[in-house]
Design an enzyme around this catalytic site. Structure first.
Site, PDB file in Angstrom:
ATOM      1  N   ASN A  78      -5.613   8.684   1.590  1.00 20.22           N
ATOM      2  CA  ASN A  78      -5.933   8.113   2.901  1.00 20.22           C
ATOM      3  C   ASN A  78      -6.359   9.179   3.907  1.00 20.22           C
ATOM      4  O   ASN A  78      -7.477   9.161   4.394  1.00 20.22           O
ATOM      5  CB  ASN A  78      -4.734   7.354   3.467  1.00 20.22           C
ATOM      6  CG  ASN A  78      -4.717   5.904   3.043  1.00 20.22           C
ATOM      7  OD1 ASN A  78      -5.602   5.444   2.330  1.00 20.22           O
ATOM      8  ND2 ASN A  78      -3.701   5.177   3.466  1.00 20.22           N
ATOM      9  N   GLU A  79      -5.439  10.089   4.223  1.00 16.93           N
ATOM     10  CA  GLU A  79      -5.739  11.075   5.242  1.00 16.93           C
ATOM     11  C   GLU A  79      -4.788  12.262   5.176  1.00 16.93           C
ATOM     12  O   GLU A  79      -3.715  12.190   4.573  1.00 16.93           O
ATOM     13  CB  GLU A  79      -5.675  10.459   6.651  1.00 16.93           C
ATOM     14  CG  GLU A  79      -4.288  10.258   7.200  1.00 16.93           C
ATOM     15  CD  GLU A  79      -3.572   9.039   6.688  1.00 16.93           C
ATOM     16  OE1 GLU A  79      -2.390   9.183   6.274  1.00 16.93           O
ATOM     17  OE2 GLU A  79      -4.168   7.938   6.685  1.00 16.93           O
TER      18      GLU A  79
ATOM     19  N   LYS B 116      -7.923   4.662  12.086  1.00 11.29           N
ATOM     20  CA  LYS B 116      -8.329   3.550  12.948  1.00 11.29           C
ATOM     21  C   LYS B 116      -7.438   3.459  14.185  1.00 11.29           C
ATOM     22  O   LYS B 116      -7.912   3.138  15.279  1.00 11.29           O
ATOM     23  CB  LYS B 116      -8.299   2.230  12.175  1.00 11.29           C
ATOM     24  CG  LYS B 116      -8.778   1.021  12.977  1.00 11.29           C
ATOM     25  CD  LYS B 116      -8.765  -0.238  12.129  1.00 11.29           C
ATOM     26  CE  LYS B 116      -9.249  -1.438  12.943  1.00 11.29           C
ATOM     27  NZ  LYS B 116      -8.372  -1.726  14.102  1.00 11.29           N
TER      28      LYS B 116
ATOM     29  N   ALA C  84      -5.281  12.652  20.782  1.00  9.40           N
ATOM     30  CA  ALA C  84      -4.967  13.009  22.173  1.00  9.40           C
ATOM     31  C   ALA C  84      -5.526  14.375  22.545  1.00  9.40           C
ATOM     32  O   ALA C  84      -4.780  15.291  22.914  1.00  9.40           O
ATOM     33  CB  ALA C  84      -3.460  12.953  22.413  1.00  9.40           C
TER      34      ALA C  84
ATOM     35  N   ASP D 246       0.816  -1.209   0.000  1.00  9.31           N
ATOM     36  CA  ASP D 246       0.000   0.000   0.000  1.00  9.31           C
ATOM     37  C   ASP D 246       0.855   1.266   0.000  1.00  9.31           C
ATOM     38  O   ASP D 246       0.484   2.279  -0.600  1.00  9.31           O
ATOM     39  CB  ASP D 246      -0.927   0.006   1.215  1.00  9.31           C
ATOM     40  CG  ASP D 246      -2.157  -0.870   1.016  1.00  9.31           C
ATOM     41  OD1 ASP D 246      -2.377  -1.318  -0.123  1.00  9.31           O
ATOM     42  OD2 ASP D 246      -2.889  -1.093   1.995  1.00  9.31           O
TER      43      ASP D 246
ATOM     44  N   ARG E  97      -8.222  21.359  21.482  1.00  9.04           N
ATOM     45  CA  ARG E  97      -6.900  21.408  22.095  1.00  9.04           C
ATOM     46  C   ARG E  97      -6.391  19.981  22.215  1.00  9.04           C
ATOM     47  O   ARG E  97      -7.085  19.110  22.743  1.00  9.04           O
ATOM     48  CB  ARG E  97      -6.956  22.059  23.480  1.00  9.04           C
ATOM     49  CG  ARG E  97      -7.267  23.549  23.463  1.00  9.04           C
ATOM     50  CD  ARG E  97      -7.446  24.068  24.885  1.00  9.04           C
ATOM     51  NE  ARG E  97      -7.604  25.517  24.922  1.00  9.04           N
ATOM     52  CZ  ARG E  97      -8.768  26.144  24.744  1.00  9.04           C
ATOM     53  NH1 ARG E  97      -9.870  25.435  24.506  1.00  9.04           N
ATOM     54  NH2 ARG E  97      -8.838  27.468  24.795  1.00  9.04           N
TER      55      ARG E  97
END
Length: 269
Positions: free
Chosen positions: A121-122, A164, A184, A45, A147
């Site tokens: 993808n992102e 994911k 996070a 990939d 934040r």
């Protein structure tokens, strides 16, 4: 038909590439790395993502085919021992394809300049140090102030990747839209975010308005990275489903949920 071969440099991929070139030449295909009709990637990939960005300016007429030389990938349909079967399929080509959505990334500066990127993808926005602070707008309406360490904006097919790993949902590619995932986030009695991924439809868009002075990094598919050394110069980062798409030659195209099963569950029945 003009065909390009895009391979990674590992031993197994080099061997397959050599066999592939020989078989394509014997079948009278034209090898053309500049203006191909079909791009065959040899690797995994990561190799296909690299090929996508290499040929991103030719997406309106290029189709991709992936040969994987390691583990089963989400974009590679053929195994390294199936070169002759793939060449036979190319001989019977009628232009058949399956399309997947992409996401446009536009960084608009206060002086009016715009830098455009595109992701399969992102795209991620992360702080180099300290905390990322930004306002998130959905179709022009303020949604929340974020934040945390960063944000991940993914396509449906990219939902099985970095998205994911940060707790995002796996999305069927037939549901065209983009997913926003938090990396996070800070949530306490003073600072609050939704704390879960959100998915918006293809007629929606996201704008990130930065509220920080520290250096940021905007990435696309872990392949491209753009440093924002002075976020004050940026008016917004805009995300929406692209009018362009990636096309795969669908001689044999593995079902998306079969890939998910085999990659993450282990094929249990």
């Amino acid at each position: 038909m003009r065909i390009a071969i895009y391979s990674n440099p590992t031993g197994g991929s080099v061997k397959v590439t050599k066999q592939l070139k020989s078989s394509l030449a014997a079948a009278n295909f034209i090898l053309d790395n500049d203006r191909p009709d079909v791009v065959i990637t040899v690797g995994g990939d990561g190799t296909l993502l690299s090929a996508f960005h290499h040929y991103r300016h030719q997406l309106n007429h290029v189709r991709f085919v992936g040969i994987h030389t390691g583990h089963l990938g989400f974009y590679t349909d053929w195994r390294d021992f199936e070169v002759e079967e793939l060449v036979d399929s190319l001989k019977q080509d009628t232009g058949q394809k399956v399309d997947y959505p992409l996401v446009d990334v536009d960084i608009t500066y206060v002086d009016g300049n715009v830098k455009h990127f595109i992701a399969l993808n992102e795209s991620t926005v992360k702080k180099a140090v300290n905390t990322l602070v930004c306002d998130i707008y959905i179709k022009g309406k303020l949604f929340e102030r974020f934040r945390g360490d960063g944000l991940c904006i993914s396509t449906p097919t990219g939902s099985t990747g970095y998205n994911k790993s940060i707790g995002g949902a796996v999305v069927d590619p037939s549901l065209v839209g983009i997913q926003l995932g938090e990396i996070a986030s800070i949530n306490n009695r003073v600072f609050r975010t939704l704390g879960s991924p959100i998915i918006v439809g293809k007629d929606q868009y996201l704008d990130l308005v930065l509220r920080t002075n520290d250096r940021l990094i905007v990435g696309c598919d872990q392949m491209q990275a753009h440093d924002l050394d002075n976020p004050k110069e940026v008016r917004k980062i805009h995300y929406q489903i692209s009018q362009s798409h990636i096309s795969f030659a669908s001689y044999r195209h593995t079902n998306f949920w079969q890939r998910v099963d085999e990659s993450f569950i282990g094929g249990l029945k």
